[in-house]
Design a protein around this motif. Structure first.
Motif, short mmCIF file in Angstrom:
data_model
loop_
_atom_site.label_atom_id
_atom_site.label_comp_id
_atom_site.label_asym_id
_atom_site.label_seq_id
_atom_site.Cartn_x
_atom_site.Cartn_y
_atom_site.Cartn_z
N GLN A 164 0.84 -1.21 0.00
CA GLN A 164 0.00 0.00 0.00
C GLN A 164 0.87 1.25 0.00
OE1 GLN A 164 -3.58 0.19 -0.20
NE2 GLN A 164 -2.83 2.20 -0.80
N VAL A 165 1.93 1.25 0.77
CA VAL A 165 2.86 2.39 0.79
C VAL A 165 3.44 2.60 -0.60
CG1 VAL A 165 5.13 3.11 1.64
CG2 VAL A 165 3.40 2.30 3.26
N ARG A 166 3.86 1.55 -1.24
CA ARG A 166 4.45 1.69 -2.58
C ARG A 166 3.42 2.21 -3.59
NH1 ARG A 166 9.26 0.18 -1.57
NH2 ARG A 166 9.84 -1.66 -0.40
N ARG A 167 2.17 1.73 -3.50
CA ARG A 167 1.11 2.25 -4.39
C ARG A 167 0.85 3.72 -4.10
NH1 ARG A 167 -1.11 -2.85 -3.27
NH2 ARG A 167 -2.48 -1.99 -1.66
N ASN A 168 0.79 4.09 -2.83
CA ASN A 168 0.54 5.49 -2.48
C ASN A 168 1.64 6.40 -2.99
OD1 ASN A 168 -1.82 4.79 -1.15
ND2 ASN A 168 -1.02 5.12 0.90
N THR A 169 2.90 6.00 -2.79
CA THR A 169 3.99 6.88 -3.22
C THR A 169 4.05 7.01 -4.74
OG1 THR A 169 5.57 5.04 -3.06
CG2 THR A 169 5.43 6.55 -1.17
N ALA A 170 3.67 5.97 -5.46
CA ALA A 170 3.66 6.05 -6.92
C ALA A 170 2.49 6.92 -7.40
CB ALA A 170 3.55 4.66 -7.53
N ARG A 171 1.35 6.78 -6.76
CA ARG A 171 0.13 7.47 -7.22
C ARG A 171 0.05 8.93 -6.74
NH1 ARG A 171 -5.98 5.81 -5.37
NH2 ARG A 171 -7.03 7.49 -6.46
N LEU A 172 0.56 9.22 -5.55
CA LEU A 172 0.34 10.53 -4.93
C LEU A 172 1.57 11.42 -4.95
CD1 LEU A 172 -1.81 9.23 -1.97
CD2 LEU A 172 -2.62 10.42 -4.02
N ARG A 173 2.54 11.12 -5.77
CA ARG A 173 3.74 11.95 -5.86
C ARG A 173 3.38 13.29 -6.47
NH1 ARG A 173 9.59 10.05 -7.39
NH2 ARG A 173 10.60 12.07 -7.30
N LEU A 174 3.69 14.35 -5.74
CA LEU A 174 3.39 15.72 -6.20
C LEU A 174 4.50 16.66 -5.74
CD1 LEU A 174 -0.35 15.88 -5.11
CD2 LEU A 174 0.46 15.87 -7.46
N ALA A 175 4.83 17.60 -6.56
CA ALA A 175 5.81 18.61 -6.17
C ALA A 175 5.07 19.79 -5.56
CB ALA A 175 6.60 19.05 -7.39
N GLY A 176 5.64 20.36 -4.53
CA GLY A 176 5.05 21.54 -3.92
C GLY A 176 4.97 21.42 -2.41
N GLU A 177 4.39 22.44 -1.81
CA GLU A 177 4.29 22.52 -0.36
C GLU A 177 3.06 21.76 0.15
OE1 GLU A 177 3.80 25.83 3.18
OE2 GLU A 177 4.26 26.51 1.15
N LEU A 178 3.30 20.79 0.99
CA LEU A 178 2.23 19.99 1.58
C LEU A 178 1.59 20.74 2.74
CD1 LEU A 178 0.82 17.16 1.94
CD2 LEU A 178 2.65 16.66 3.56
#
Length: 150
Positions: free
Chosen positions: A68-82
């Motif tokens: 699940q962590v690997r799916r999340n990091t692949a799907r939710l990668r975004l540049a910018g301020e969180l």
């Protein structure tokens, strides 16, 4: 006056001890938010290893959690301020140890609409021995109006 001085000193000490314990208990909410922020930052950076390191070791030991962590990091990668917009925790203000779901709403500024995820969070300890916060798991995004499963 001499009889009152020990009572005043004792009352002051009791007040300071109670204030310190209360401050320690209330700071747990901020600590949970900080733990979630660390996990989410790793997620939006696309760094699965850092995300796993920020979570409880039980996630690293679970193939389902790691996947699940690997799916999340692949799907939710975004540049910018969180930015965390909202946190709703089932364990909020628990006096002792508790485990429950925390609904976290976050966004990356200037990157679109908010994302909602459910984190399984464990709070350990107490105000006397010290509090601990562990993020055990983080779900895939859920619908923005949805609640976390209880």
């Amino acid at each position: 006056m001499r009889r009152r001085l020990p009572l005043i000193v004792l009352a002051t000490i009791v007040f300071l001890v109670i204030s310190g314990l209360l401050a320690r208990w209330l700071s747990t909410e901020g600590r949970e938010r900080d733990e979630l922020l660390g996990v989410l930052r790793a997620q939006v950076d696309g760094d699965a290893q850092r995300m796993l390191a920020a979570m409880d070791p039980s996630c690293r030991a679970s193939p389902a959690c790691t996947a699940q962590v690997r799916r999340n990091t692949a799907r939710l990668r975004l540049a910018g301020e969180l930015k965390i917009l909202n946190v709703q925790s089932e364990t909020a203000y628990a006096f002792g140890s508790a485990t429950g779901q925390t609904r976290v709403v976050w966004t990356v500024l200037d990157r679109g609409i908010p994302t909602v995820q459910c984190a399984t969070v464990r709070r350990g300890g107490n105000v006397l021995s010290g509090r601990s916060i562990s993020v055990l798991a983080l779900s895939a995004p859920i619908e923005r109006e949805s609640s976390c499963p209880g």
